[in-house]
Design a protein around this motif. Structure first.
Motif, PDB file in Angstrom:
ATOM      1  N   THR A  43     -58.735   9.300 -19.795  1.00  0.00           N
ATOM      2  CA  THR A  43     -58.469   8.733 -18.470  1.00  0.00           C
ATOM      3  C   THR A  43     -59.284   9.435 -17.402  1.00  0.00           C
ATOM      4  O   THR A  43     -59.821   8.798 -16.480  1.00  0.00           O
ATOM      5  CB  THR A  43     -56.968   8.827 -18.147  1.00  0.00           C
ATOM      6  OG1 THR A  43     -56.229   8.073 -19.108  1.00  0.00           O
ATOM      7  CG2 THR A  43     -56.669   8.285 -16.757  1.00  0.00           C
ATOM      8  N   ARG A  66     -52.414  13.939 -24.856  1.00  0.00           N
ATOM      9  CA  ARG A  66     -53.452  14.789 -24.268  1.00  0.00           C
ATOM     10  C   ARG A  66     -54.827  14.124 -24.390  1.00  0.00           C
ATOM     11  O   ARG A  66     -55.635  14.180 -23.457  1.00  0.00           O
ATOM     12  CB  ARG A  66     -53.461  16.155 -24.953  1.00  0.00           C
ATOM     13  CG  ARG A  66     -54.463  17.130 -24.342  1.00  0.00           C
ATOM     14  CD  ARG A  66     -54.180  17.377 -22.873  1.00  0.00           C
ATOM     15  NE  ARG A  66     -55.240  18.129 -22.198  1.00  0.00           N
ATOM     16  CZ  ARG A  66     -55.728  17.835 -21.005  1.00  0.00           C
ATOM     17  NH1 ARG A  66     -55.261  16.789 -20.319  1.00  0.00           N
ATOM     18  NH2 ARG A  66     -56.668  18.569 -20.472  1.00  0.00           N
ATOM     19  N   VAL A  91     -51.971   7.048 -18.896  1.00  0.00           N
ATOM     20  CA  VAL A  91     -51.164   8.253 -19.079  1.00  0.00           C
ATOM     21  C   VAL A  91     -49.680   7.912 -19.004  1.00  0.00           C
ATOM     22  O   VAL A  91     -48.866   8.454 -19.759  1.00  0.00           O
ATOM     23  CB  VAL A  91     -51.541   9.307 -18.023  1.00  0.00           C
ATOM     24  CG1 VAL A  91     -50.600  10.505 -18.095  1.00  0.00           C
ATOM     25  CG2 VAL A  91     -52.996   9.753 -18.219  1.00  0.00           C
ATOM     26  N   ARG A 146     -47.080   8.843 -21.896  1.00  0.00           N
ATOM     27  CA  ARG A 146     -45.978   9.758 -21.618  1.00  0.00           C
ATOM     28  C   ARG A 146     -44.640   9.108 -21.947  1.00  0.00           C
ATOM     29  O   ARG A 146     -43.703   9.782 -22.407  1.00  0.00           O
ATOM     30  CB  ARG A 146     -46.017  10.195 -20.153  1.00  0.00           C
ATOM     31  CG  ARG A 146     -45.017  11.296 -19.817  1.00  0.00           C
ATOM     32  CD  ARG A 146     -45.218  11.842 -18.434  1.00  0.00           C
ATOM     33  NE  ARG A 146     -46.494  12.557 -18.313  1.00  0.00           N
ATOM     34  CZ  ARG A 146     -47.459  12.248 -17.455  1.00  0.00           C
ATOM     35  NH1 ARG A 146     -47.307  11.212 -16.643  1.00  0.00           N
ATOM     36  NH2 ARG A 146     -48.565  12.959 -17.419  1.00  0.00           N
ATOM     37  N   THR A 202     -55.340  10.919 -24.419  1.00  0.00           N
ATOM     38  CA  THR A 202     -55.332   9.861 -23.406  1.00  0.00           C
ATOM     39  C   THR A 202     -55.592  10.425 -22.013  1.00  0.00           C
ATOM     40  O   THR A 202     -56.312   9.820 -21.208  1.00  0.00           O
ATOM     41  CB  THR A 202     -53.990   9.102 -23.437  1.00  0.00           C
ATOM     42  OG1 THR A 202     -53.917   8.355 -24.649  1.00  0.00           O
ATOM     43  CG2 THR A 202     -53.848   8.149 -22.266  1.00  0.00           C
ATOM     44  N   GLU A 203     -55.041  11.578 -21.711  1.00  0.00           N
ATOM     45  CA  GLU A 203     -55.281  12.199 -20.401  1.00  0.00           C
ATOM     46  C   GLU A 203     -56.758  12.532 -20.205  1.00  0.00           C
ATOM     47  O   GLU A 203     -57.325  12.305 -19.117  1.00  0.00           O
ATOM     48  CB  GLU A 203     -54.432  13.457 -20.264  1.00  0.00           C
ATOM     49  CG  GLU A 203     -52.940  13.189 -20.151  1.00  0.00           C
ATOM     50  CD  GLU A 203     -52.101  14.452 -20.250  1.00  0.00           C
ATOM     51  OE1 GLU A 203     -50.917  14.404 -19.828  1.00  0.00           O
ATOM     52  OE2 GLU A 203     -52.595  15.484 -20.744  1.00  0.00           O
TER      53      GLU A 203
END
Length: 295
Positions: A284, A278, A97, A101, A280-281
């Motif tokens: 994760t 998003r 993340v 980011r 990737t979040e």
């Protein structure tokens, strides 16, 4: 638009470089790679320039297309954005993340455009279907299967170190999410288990729109079992993502078009760096659950 290519691996050779070379509104300015000899060979094949210095390439282009492992991509993408380059990235944008980011922040601060190449979203029939189903609404549940044979066949990606490390969750999981999120809404809750062979992962998602979805992801299936499907069930019945024969090359051409439009108009594309962050979040969150299960 002057576009430079970062990366010289199979995906760059099969898709990025040919599409950039063939696009009528692109000046394929040059290639940079982590291996100078591979960059020189790919550049010569397409009649462009090999760059030893990535910053020199950034200075000579309006945009960069990136075909590199996600952890390498993320750092270079942020660097390119800070140099004023629009970004045509590959999925996943990053595998942490924090890295994702950093790309989003660099894009926002520099005021550049970004498009992330979720292949299915740039296939014309598939994108039309996604748009239609998002407008229909009333979905109760969905099932997405992305079953590959990358590690059980002669795939050119079988030796990819990042795919070996991160597996299907990170390689084909973004494809599934790129279809489900625009139709069912953001994800509120994630559950994930890895009971299958090899890198096979199963996940259950609760979406903001009220529907739930299940994902089956693998890169270790027998070749005869490989394939992908998305099925939606709801108030209006059952519908399935249409199969496409277009292939990645025309899809990448549309991604180039999308980047050009976003750069000209200043209007964010639905598959921009923020959307990819998003994804990737969510991945994760699933990976964290799987790590806890492995103990």
């Amino acid at each position: 638009m002057r576009i430079g290519l970062l990366g010289t691996g199979p995906w760059a050779q099969m898709v990025h470089a040919p599409a950039l070379d063939a696009h009528p509104e692109v000046e394929f300015t040059g290639v940079w790679g982590r291996r100078a000899d591979a960059a020189k060979e790919l550049a010569e094949r397409h009649g462009t320039t090999a760059y030893d210095d990535v910053d020199a390439l950034f200075a000579d282009v309006d945009a960069v297309a990136v075909a590199l492992p996600p952890d390498v991509q993320a750092d270079l993408a942020a660097r390119a954005a800070r140099a004023g380059c629009h970004l045509l990235l590959d999925k996943p944008i990053a595998t942490t993340v924090e890295q994702g980011r950093a790309v989003v922040d660099a894009v926002r601060e520099a005021g550049v455009a970004s498009v992330v190449f979720f292949t299915t979203r740039f296939l014309s029939d598939a994108e039309a279907w996604i748009t239609e189903q998002a407008g229909v609404g009333g979905w109760f549940t969905a099932r997405a299967q992305w079953i590959g044979a990358v590690f059980t066949s002669d795939s050119p990606f079988a030796a990819s170190p990042w795919r070996r490390e991160k597996g299907a969750l990170w390689d084909v999981g973004p494809h599934a999410l790129s279809v489900l999120l625009p139709v069912l809404g953001d994800v509120r809750h994630v559950a994930a288990v890895a009971p299958g062979p090899g890198d096979t992962v199963h996940a259950v998602l609760q979406h903001a729109g009220g529907a739930s979805s299940t994902l089956a992801l693998s890169l270790t299936a027998p070749p005869a079992a490989a394939g992908s499907t998305v099925e939606l069930r709801g108030e209006h019945g059952v519908t399935v993502l249409p199969e496409s024969s277009e292939g990645a090359l025309p899809a990448f051409g549309r991604a180039i078009d999308a980047l050009g439009e976003a750069a000209r108009t200043g209007t964010a594309h639905p598959c921009d760096a923020s959307f990819a962050l998003r994804v990737t979040e969510i991945l994760t969150a699933a990976e964290t659950l799987l790590t806890v299960q492995k103990g």
